[in-house]
Design a protein around this motif. Structure first.
Motif, mmCIF file in Angstrom:
data_model
loop_
_atom_site.group_PDB
_atom_site.id
_atom_site.type_symbol
_atom_site.label_atom_id
_atom_site.label_comp_id
_atom_site.label_asym_id
_atom_site.label_seq_id
_atom_site.Cartn_x
_atom_site.Cartn_y
_atom_site.Cartn_z
ATOM 1 N N ALA A 241 0.815 -1.220 0.000
ATOM 2 C CA ALA A 241 0.000 0.000 0.000
ATOM 3 C C ALA A 241 0.846 1.267 0.000
ATOM 4 O O ALA A 241 0.450 2.284 -0.573
ATOM 5 N N VAL A 242 2.017 1.233 0.622
ATOM 6 C CA VAL A 242 2.842 2.452 0.675
ATOM 7 C C VAL A 242 3.326 2.857 -0.705
ATOM 8 O O VAL A 242 3.618 4.038 -0.950
ATOM 9 N N PHE A 243 3.415 1.908 -1.629
ATOM 10 C CA PHE A 243 3.797 2.219 -3.002
ATOM 11 C C PHE A 243 2.562 2.547 -3.848
ATOM 12 O O PHE A 243 2.601 3.433 -4.688
ATOM 13 N N GLU A 244 1.496 1.830 -3.605
ATOM 14 C CA GLU A 244 0.267 2.064 -4.365
ATOM 15 C C GLU A 244 -0.368 3.405 -4.011
ATOM 16 O O GLU A 244 -1.055 4.005 -4.843
ATOM 17 N N GLN A 245 -0.135 3.881 -2.793
ATOM 18 C CA GLN A 245 -0.638 5.186 -2.359
ATOM 19 C C GLN A 245 0.560 6.106 -2.106
ATOM 20 O O GLN A 245 0.747 6.651 -1.021
ATOM 21 N N ALA A 246 1.368 6.255 -3.130
ATOM 22 C CA ALA A 246 2.653 6.933 -2.997
ATOM 23 C C ALA A 246 2.529 8.370 -2.500
ATOM 24 O O ALA A 246 3.339 8.832 -1.696
ATOM 25 N N LYS A 247 1.513 9.096 -2.961
ATOM 26 C CA LYS A 247 1.369 10.498 -2.536
ATOM 27 C C LYS A 247 1.192 10.610 -1.028
ATOM 28 O O LYS A 247 1.727 11.528 -0.399
ATOM 29 N N LEU A 248 0.465 9.674 -0.447
ATOM 30 C CA LEU A 248 0.287 9.669 0.998
ATOM 31 C C LEU A 248 1.608 9.353 1.692
ATOM 32 O O LEU A 248 1.947 9.954 2.728
ATOM 33 N N THR A 249 2.376 8.441 1.126
ATOM 34 C CA THR A 249 3.685 8.113 1.694
ATOM 35 C C THR A 249 4.619 9.317 1.626
ATOM 36 O O THR A 249 5.316 9.621 2.598
ATOM 37 N N TYR A 250 4.635 10.019 0.495
ATOM 38 C CA TYR A 250 5.473 11.223 0.390
ATOM 39 C C TYR A 250 5.101 12.219 1.482
ATOM 40 O O TYR A 250 5.970 12.872 2.073
ATOM 41 N N LYS A 251 3.803 12.351 1.738
ATOM 42 C CA LYS A 251 3.328 13.284 2.768
ATOM 43 C C LYS A 251 3.867 12.905 4.136
ATOM 44 O O LYS A 251 4.399 13.756 4.870
ATOM 45 N N HIS A 252 3.731 11.639 4.505
ATOM 46 C CA HIS A 252 4.202 11.206 5.834
ATOM 47 C C HIS A 252 5.718 11.377 5.965
ATOM 48 O O HIS A 252 6.209 11.829 7.004
ATOM 49 N N VAL A 253 6.445 11.010 4.928
ATOM 50 C CA VAL A 253 7.912 11.121 4.993
ATOM 51 C C VAL A 253 8.329 12.589 5.039
ATOM 52 O O VAL A 253 9.184 12.972 5.852
ATOM 53 N N SER A 254 7.727 13.409 4.205
ATOM 54 C CA SER A 254 8.084 14.836 4.180
ATOM 55 C C SER A 254 7.811 15.511 5.510
ATOM 56 O O SER A 254 8.616 16.310 6.008
ATOM 57 N N GLU A 255 6.671 15.198 6.113
ATOM 58 C CA GLU A 255 6.327 15.804 7.408
ATOM 59 C C GLU A 255 7.314 15.388 8.489
ATOM 60 O O GLU A 255 7.732 16.198 9.324
ATOM 61 N N ALA A 256 7.733 14.131 8.463
ATOM 62 C CA ALA A 256 8.672 13.643 9.479
ATOM 63 C C ALA A 256 10.053 14.274 9.336
ATOM 64 O O ALA A 256 10.767 14.450 10.323
#
Length: 261
Positions: A241-256
């Motif tokens: 899911a972290v690859f299939e929903q990549a935009k959400l993953t970018y958000k979590h990583v960027s915020e951290a």
């Protein structure tokens, strides 16, 4: 491999094949990304240019893609020893870095950071883990993969998702990718967790609701492996899911990583 072999410019280029395509400044925060079992650096190539101020550096294990002719690692200890040489060479000038690992890559990331700590090396500013049970928690995920036949392994890959059907249906492709897959599962299935103090590194864990190999509760147990901040963000989906929903993953990583870029 000797240390000099591993940390030569040519060897580092093999481990970090997309280093020249980061699109970030040379001193930008480095995010080393470790793939799942059987996966390669290309799994993270789309992440480059998606995280402002971050140089995404996908890690290429031996035995696949540009390293297809190299024998893959079958045990954790030599893998993290050689990888630690590469990471320490890349951050030797004081460059800040973070590490992201998915599935087996998360477990390797964890042992990598413990190896770097044992050597007295610099800690990363953050560790991201997804698709992986916390290392100190036992979990029965079925028969050992390293003992499976090729057809059984292909069926497992179909259930997990993330591998295109055209690859699984092509015998010549399977001949190339299955040895690395089996070696990677050997790394996981021969791994033994030994207690050490928790890492002094913030951890973000990214479980999925329908991941058959890493349930949310067992992923949430990563909080016990850090003395720092722990965040948990749950995806609706399966193992990838972290690859299939990549935009959400970018958000979590960027915020951290916001405070570091």
């Amino acid at each position: 491999m000797t240390v000099n072999d591993v940390t030569s410019e040519d060897a580092i280029q093999r481990w970090l094949p997309f280093r020249a395509q980061t699109g970030a400044a040379a001193d930008a925060l480095a995010l080393f990304c470790l793939p799942h079992a059987g996966g390669g650096a290309s799994a993270y190539r789309a992440w480059q240019h998606r995280l402002p101020g971050v140089a995404v550096l996908p890690v290429q294990p031996a035995g696949r893609e540009n390293r297809l002719r190299e024998p893959p690692y079958e045990r954790m200890t030599p893998l993290v020893a050689d990888l630690a040489d590469v990471i320490l060479a890349e951050v030797s000038g004081g460059r800040r870095y973070a590490v992201y690992g998915h599935s087996l890559g998360a477990l390797v990331s964890f042992e990598l950071l413990r190896e770097i700590r044992r050597r007295g090396g610099p800690a990363p500013v953050h560790l991201f883990v997804s698709g992986c049970v916390a290392p100190h928690r036992s979990f029965d995920d079925g028969p050992p993969v390293r003992g499976m036949s090729s057809s059984e392994l292909v069926e497992l890959l179909r259930k997990l998702g993330g591998t295109p059907d055209w690859l699984l249906n092509d015998p010549s492709v399977l001949e190339m990718i299955l040895p690395a897959m089996q070696a990677d599962f050997s790394v996981k299935e021969t791994y033994t967790y030994y207690p050490e103090p928790p890492l002094d590194v913030p951890i973000t864990a990214l479980p999925s609701t329908d991941d058959p190999r890493a349930g949310r509760e067992l992923v949430a147990a990563w909080r016990e492996q850090t003395t720092g901040r722990f965040d948990l963000h749950t995806y609706v989906g399966g193992h990838f899911a972290v690859f299939e929903q990549a935009k959400l993953t970018y958000k979590h990583v960027s915020e951290a990583l916001r405070a570091w870029v």
